[in-house]
Design a protein around this motif. Structure first.
Motif, mmCIF file in Angstrom:
data_model
loop_
_atom_site.group_PDB
_atom_site.id
_atom_site.type_symbol
_atom_site.label_atom_id
_atom_site.label_comp_id
_atom_site.label_asym_id
_atom_site.label_seq_id
_atom_site.Cartn_x
_atom_site.Cartn_y
_atom_site.Cartn_z
ATOM 1 N N ASP A 116 0.798 -1.231 0.000
ATOM 2 C CA ASP A 116 0.000 0.000 0.000
ATOM 3 C C ASP A 116 0.830 1.281 0.000
ATOM 4 O O ASP A 116 0.389 2.302 -0.536
ATOM 5 N N LYS A 117 2.014 1.227 0.611
ATOM 6 C CA LYS A 117 2.763 2.457 0.856
ATOM 7 C C LYS A 117 4.111 2.536 0.149
ATOM 8 O O LYS A 117 4.753 3.588 0.164
ATOM 9 N N MET A 118 4.574 1.441 -0.455
ATOM 10 C CA MET A 118 5.920 1.424 -1.015
ATOM 11 C C MET A 118 5.924 1.006 -2.482
ATOM 12 O O MET A 118 6.415 -0.070 -2.831
ATOM 13 N N PRO A 119 5.380 1.815 -3.365
ATOM 14 C CA PRO A 119 5.403 1.463 -4.794
ATOM 15 C C PRO A 119 6.835 1.332 -5.301
ATOM 16 O O PRO A 119 7.703 2.132 -4.946
ATOM 17 N N GLY A 120 7.075 0.309 -6.098
ATOM 18 C CA GLY A 120 8.413 0.096 -6.639
ATOM 19 C C GLY A 120 9.340 -0.661 -5.724
ATOM 20 O O GLY A 120 10.494 -0.908 -6.075
ATOM 21 N N VAL A 121 8.850 -1.042 -4.533
ATOM 22 C CA VAL A 121 9.661 -1.790 -3.577
ATOM 23 C C VAL A 121 9.093 -3.201 -3.442
ATOM 24 O O VAL A 121 7.892 -3.369 -3.233
ATOM 25 N N ASP A 122 9.946 -4.208 -3.577
ATOM 26 C CA ASP A 122 9.562 -5.581 -3.288
ATOM 27 C C ASP A 122 10.156 -5.969 -1.939
ATOM 28 O O ASP A 122 11.082 -5.315 -1.447
ATOM 29 N N ALA A 123 9.623 -7.018 -1.333
ATOM 30 C CA ALA A 123 10.088 -7.419 -0.010
ATOM 31 C C ALA A 123 10.420 -8.900 0.019
ATOM 32 O O ALA A 123 9.815 -9.707 -0.689
ATOM 33 N N MET A 124 11.399 -9.242 0.852
ATOM 34 C CA MET A 124 11.850 -10.625 1.020
ATOM 35 C C MET A 124 11.521 -11.092 2.436
ATOM 36 O O MET A 124 11.880 -10.442 3.416
ATOM 37 N N TYR A 125 10.850 -12.233 2.516
ATOM 38 C CA TYR A 125 10.565 -12.856 3.803
ATOM 39 C C TYR A 125 11.301 -14.194 3.866
ATOM 40 O O TYR A 125 12.218 -14.426 3.083
ATOM 41 N N ALA A 126 10.938 -15.068 4.809
ATOM 42 C CA ALA A 126 11.744 -16.278 5.003
ATOM 43 C C ALA A 126 10.885 -17.457 5.427
ATOM 44 O O ALA A 126 9.859 -17.294 6.100
ATOM 45 N N PHE A 127 11.360 -18.651 5.056
ATOM 46 C CA PHE A 127 10.791 -19.895 5.558
ATOM 47 C C PHE A 127 11.600 -20.378 6.760
ATOM 48 O O PHE A 127 12.757 -20.014 6.926
ATOM 49 N N MET A 206 1.583 -11.408 -5.140
ATOM 50 C CA MET A 206 2.783 -12.162 -4.796
ATOM 51 C C MET A 206 3.988 -11.803 -5.660
ATOM 52 O O MET A 206 5.122 -12.166 -5.315
ATOM 53 N N ASN A 207 3.768 -11.102 -6.763
ATOM 54 C CA ASN A 207 4.908 -10.642 -7.557
ATOM 55 C C ASN A 207 5.777 -9.662 -6.771
ATOM 56 O O ASN A 207 6.936 -9.444 -7.123
ATOM 57 N N ARG A 208 5.219 -9.080 -5.723
ATOM 58 C CA ARG A 208 5.988 -8.172 -4.872
ATOM 59 C C ARG A 208 6.769 -8.929 -3.799
ATOM 60 O O ARG A 208 7.562 -8.324 -3.067
ATOM 61 N N PHE A 209 6.513 -10.235 -3.686
ATOM 62 C CA PHE A 209 7.167 -11.051 -2.658
ATOM 63 C C PHE A 209 7.742 -12.329 -3.283
ATOM 64 O O PHE A 209 7.534 -13.429 -2.778
ATOM 65 N N LYS A 210 8.463 -12.166 -4.368
ATOM 66 C CA LYS A 210 8.984 -13.329 -5.091
ATOM 67 C C LYS A 210 10.089 -14.051 -4.316
ATOM 68 O O LYS A 210 10.216 -15.262 -4.390
ATOM 69 N N TYR A 211 10.908 -13.278 -3.602
ATOM 70 C CA TYR A 211 12.129 -13.839 -3.009
ATOM 71 C C TYR A 211 11.876 -14.279 -1.565
ATOM 72 O O TYR A 211 11.370 -13.509 -0.740
ATOM 73 N N TRP A 212 12.277 -15.509 -1.249
ATOM 74 C CA TRP A 212 12.107 -16.062 0.094
ATOM 75 C C TRP A 212 13.419 -16.687 0.548
ATOM 76 O O TRP A 212 13.964 -17.583 -0.097
ATOM 77 N N SER A 213 13.907 -16.183 1.691
ATOM 78 C CA SER A 213 15.124 -16.740 2.281
ATOM 79 C C SER A 213 14.823 -18.123 2.863
ATOM 80 O O SER A 213 13.796 -18.319 3.520
ATOM 81 N N MET A 214 15.746 -19.027 2.651
ATOM 82 C CA MET A 214 15.628 -20.350 3.264
ATOM 83 C C MET A 214 16.218 -20.268 4.665
ATOM 84 O O MET A 214 17.357 -20.649 4.920
ATOM 85 N N ASP A 215 15.421 -19.686 5.566
ATOM 86 C CA ASP A 215 15.778 -19.441 6.946
ATOM 87 C C ASP A 215 16.922 -18.428 7.013
ATOM 88 O O ASP A 215 17.050 -17.575 6.135
ATOM 89 N N ILE A 255 8.166 -18.933 -7.328
ATOM 90 C CA ILE A 255 8.897 -18.426 -6.167
ATOM 91 C C ILE A 255 10.400 -18.398 -6.455
ATOM 92 O O ILE A 255 10.911 -19.170 -7.268
ATOM 93 N N LYS A 256 11.121 -17.482 -5.801
ATOM 94 C CA LYS A 256 12.579 -17.392 -5.900
ATOM 95 C C LYS A 256 13.159 -17.749 -4.537
ATOM 96 O O LYS A 256 12.938 -17.038 -3.553
ATOM 97 N N LEU A 257 13.909 -18.839 -4.479
ATOM 98 C CA LEU A 257 14.472 -19.325 -3.225
ATOM 99 C C LEU A 257 15.919 -18.874 -3.084
ATOM 100 O O LEU A 257 16.728 -19.057 -4.006
ATOM 101 N N THR A 258 16.248 -18.287 -1.927
ATOM 102 C CA THR A 258 17.612 -17.829 -1.687
ATOM 103 C C THR A 258 18.217 -18.626 -0.542
ATOM 104 O O THR A 258 17.594 -18.826 0.493
ATOM 105 N N GLY A 259 19.430 -19.098 -0.730
ATOM 106 C CA GLY A 259 20.114 -19.869 0.301
ATOM 107 C C GLY A 259 21.591 -19.980 -0.039
ATOM 108 O O GLY A 259 22.008 -19.595 -1.129
ATOM 109 N N PRO A 260 22.409 -20.465 0.881
ATOM 110 C CA PRO A 260 22.073 -20.959 2.215
ATOM 111 C C PRO A 260 22.082 -19.882 3.302
ATOM 112 O O PRO A 260 21.942 -20.191 4.472
ATOM 113 N N VAL A 261 22.262 -18.615 2.934
ATOM 114 C CA VAL A 261 22.163 -17.481 3.859
ATOM 115 C C VAL A 261 23.171 -17.642 5.003
ATOM 116 O O VAL A 261 22.829 -17.558 6.179
#
Length: 648
Positions: A116-127, A206-215, A255-261
């Protein structure tokens, strides 16, 4: 005098008619080394955005406005160690650095603020990969009451949630807490459940949240999450990774998976392991942790046909304090000639450790090594990119911070890195990312310097080919530096503007229009700047860069050439995608163009489906099909190919 007969020399508001004797030669070729610059290089870790309050206060609104004006495009929003036991269903997580107490956290809230507030910004969360998540805050250690009674907090190293006890001086653990009281089992199905929750229940884009850290920093769980008493070995970590990665891919193919962090330089090759097995082994042979991870994930991907890794993600916290080390940190990533004195764990990159030449240092080139391992085990055209999602490069001098940050950004652009989100954020960083993000262009072009360790040039061109930006980083600590800039395959129209960062003090960035950039207009039609016509050589500029400065040169042309930074992939249907080898059938997906595969038996029944196909040579599981004749349908962006095969 017309533009075609004009040459100006730029010197931060001053023009010189003659070239310095020892100038550094910079060449920029607008036709060479063209590659897309990832917008996710302009990223940071989240702070000042509440995940417990839906409404934003004035501080949060100001943070968001400043971040957007600076040109940030990626927000790593999982909070590092606090993500490892996040429970998206109960909106809780364990704080391992604070007695393992459990507090409210709701990623739904921050994700909605991004939308809602950050146009042009994507965010990365984690499993979460440990198999456990927070379950209750009822068993927290009463930290505030303790401080009121004793005057200070006890040692943060103690696991006190769950009924733990500590001595009166706070320095001796009497009894550790019971982790089962505040944790619950959290298998792979549970952790990836956040995907349908966001995608289907909350209808998030979900296109704004493509990247997910593998912990997060899984190889140091023995220290950061020791209350779980996990058997942290290479095999255990890879097993947990693969289980979650497969289910995440099944939940959302794009989804885009990022690891091993990994946590830091030592952990690039070592695990804080169970029974002190710090370097994992395969058939008795020790491996650097990152190579072990790459080999095991590649084997699992080839066996399953499921893409398991998209971005190879590492952390790095360099500790040097001297100026020379700091301004050379960027060279640790790709420079195969640079001896890094802080190189420690990387000395064990071959599985054996080389502790010689400690004074001289060790050649790290960590991203080169990772690329070599990726190609060795995944094969060419594997499509796995690189990222750093935590680092700290802040110096007491904001200008040193800016120079270091600019060097990282430029080096990553030159080498196709996809994600860069520093953990800490200091004065000088907004100014730097603003210059790169708001005045640079989407496509990197090749720059060469006769003395790159002293002055680097990082160049980018617009999609239309009508604008070129060259950003100079002068690392000379005390002296101005003269440079000769030569342009190839870009005919400047003679209008030139420079933007310079120099002598930064404190936080100077307020907005896109209020910041520390010093502008100088140069050219025959320049307005408000000092110009001097001198003898010239076509598309050559003589410049003097102030000491410890970052200067962007903005150029335009009246004869543009449209840029295509992505090399067109060969049509997936140009040749046969199936081949037979050693008794097995394989799909050649080196290009990454195959989107799905369906296998039908002789009765027309669909007996095997494969989606989100990994890059590489993918085996068709004949043990699933059995013997007989089959028809394989391979779908690509260019169409569908059908071929008959026989499994014996």
């Amino acid at each position: 005098m017309g533009y075609s007969k004009f040459f100006a020399t730029v010197a931060f508001g001053t023009l010189f008619a003659t070239a310095p004797a020892l100038a550094i030669d910079i060449t920029v070729d607008a036709d060479a080394g063209i590659k897309k610059i990832s917008p996710y290089l302009y990223g940071r870790n989240i702070d000042k955005v509440s995940d417990t309050k839906v409404e934003s206060d004035s501080t949060e609104e100001a943070f968001i406005a400043q971040m957007l004006d600076a040109g940030i495009h990626m927000m790593r929003a999982n909070n590092g160690n606090n993500s490892t036991r996040y429970n998206w269903s109960k909106k809780l997580t364990v704080h391992p650095d604070w007695f393992n107490n459990v507090y409210d956290h709701d990623w739904d809230i921050t994700a909605k603020k991004v939308l809602d507030k950050m146009p042009g910004v994507d965010a990365m969360y984690a499993f979460q990969l440990t198999g456990y998540a927070a379950s209750s805050s009822d068993y927290n250690f009463p930290d505030w009451n303790w401080k009121q009674e004793h005057g200070s907090y006890p040692s943060r190293a103690f696991d006190l949630a769950g009924g733990g006890e500590v001595s009166e001086d706070g320095q001796t653990l009497i009894k550790a807490g019971d982790a089962s009281l505040y944790n619950m089992e959290w298998p792979a199905d549970s952790t990836v459940g956040i995907i349908p929750h966001w995608k289907d229940d909350l209808k998030y884009d979900m296109n704004r949240f493509k990247y997910w850290s593998m912990d997060n920093e899984i190889e140091i769980w023995r220290g950061t999450h020791n209350d779980l008493d996990l058997p942290v070995t290479g095999d255990f970590l890879v097993e947990r990774y693969i289980d979650v990665a497969k289910k995440a891919r099944a939940a959302w193919g794009d989804i885009k998976l990022t690891g091993p962090v990994v946590a830091n330089e030592w952990q690039w090759c070592h695990i804080s392991a169970y029974n002190d097995e710090s370097r994992p082994k395969i058939d008795g042979q020790e491996y650097c942790w990152l190579e072990f991870f790459t080999k095991k994930i590649a084997e699992a991907q080839k066996a399953s046909g499921v893409r398991l890794l998209d971005v190879f993600d590492i952390h790095w916290y360099p500790g040097e304090t001297d100026y020379e080390s700091r301004i050379n940190w960027h060279r640790v990533l790709f420079d195969t000639t640079y001896y890094y004195k802080g190189g420690n764990g990387i000395r064990c990159a071959t599985g054996k450790c080389d502790w010689s030449n400690k004074e001289k240092g060790y050649k790290s080139y960590i991203f080169v090594r990772i690329n070599q391992w990726l190609e060795k085990y995944f094969g060419k055209d594997h499509g796995i990119t690189l990222g750093i999602t935590e680092t700290s490069i802040i110096d007491n001098d904001p200008m040193v911070t800016a120079l270091t940050y600019a060097s990282f950004l430029g080096t990553m652009q030159d080498n196709g890195v996809e994600i860069f989100t520093p953990w800490t954020w200091g004065d000088g960083m907004y100014e730097t990312v603003h210059l790169f993000s708001r005045y640079g262009h989407p496509n990197r072009v090749q720059s060469t310097s006769s003395n790159d360790s002293l002055v680097s040039a990082y160049s980018s061109i617009s999609n239309k080919g009508d604008s070129l930006t060259v950003i100079f980083v002068n690392r000379a600590e005390k002296d101005a530096q003269d440079v000769n800039l030569s342009l190839a395959n870009f005919a400047s129209d003679g209008t030139v503007k420079t933007l310079t960062l120099q002598n930064l003090k404190g936080e100077t960035f307020v907005s896109h229009t209020s910041n520390a950039l010093k502008e100088n207009a140069v050219g025959a039609n320049a307005q408000g700047g000092t110009t001097t016509a001198t003898s010239y050589s076509t598309n050559s500029f003589k410049m003097t860069l102030p000491a410890k400065s970052i200067t962007a040169v903005l150029l335009t042309t009246t004869t543009p050439k449209v840029i295509d930074a992505i090399t067109p992939a060969k049509s997936a249907l140009a040749g046969n995608l199936l081949h037979h080898e050693s008794g097995n059938w394989f799909i050649d997906n080196g290009s990454g163009n195959v989107s799905s595969v369906s296998v039908f038996n002789s009765l027309g029944q669909n007996v095997l489906r494969m989606h989100a196909i990994a890059r590489g040579n993918i085996r068709i599981a004949s043990e699933v099909l059995g013997k007989g004749h089959f028809f394989v349908s391979i779908r690509t962006a260019s169409g569908t190919q059908m071929q008959k095969i026989t499994v014996k």
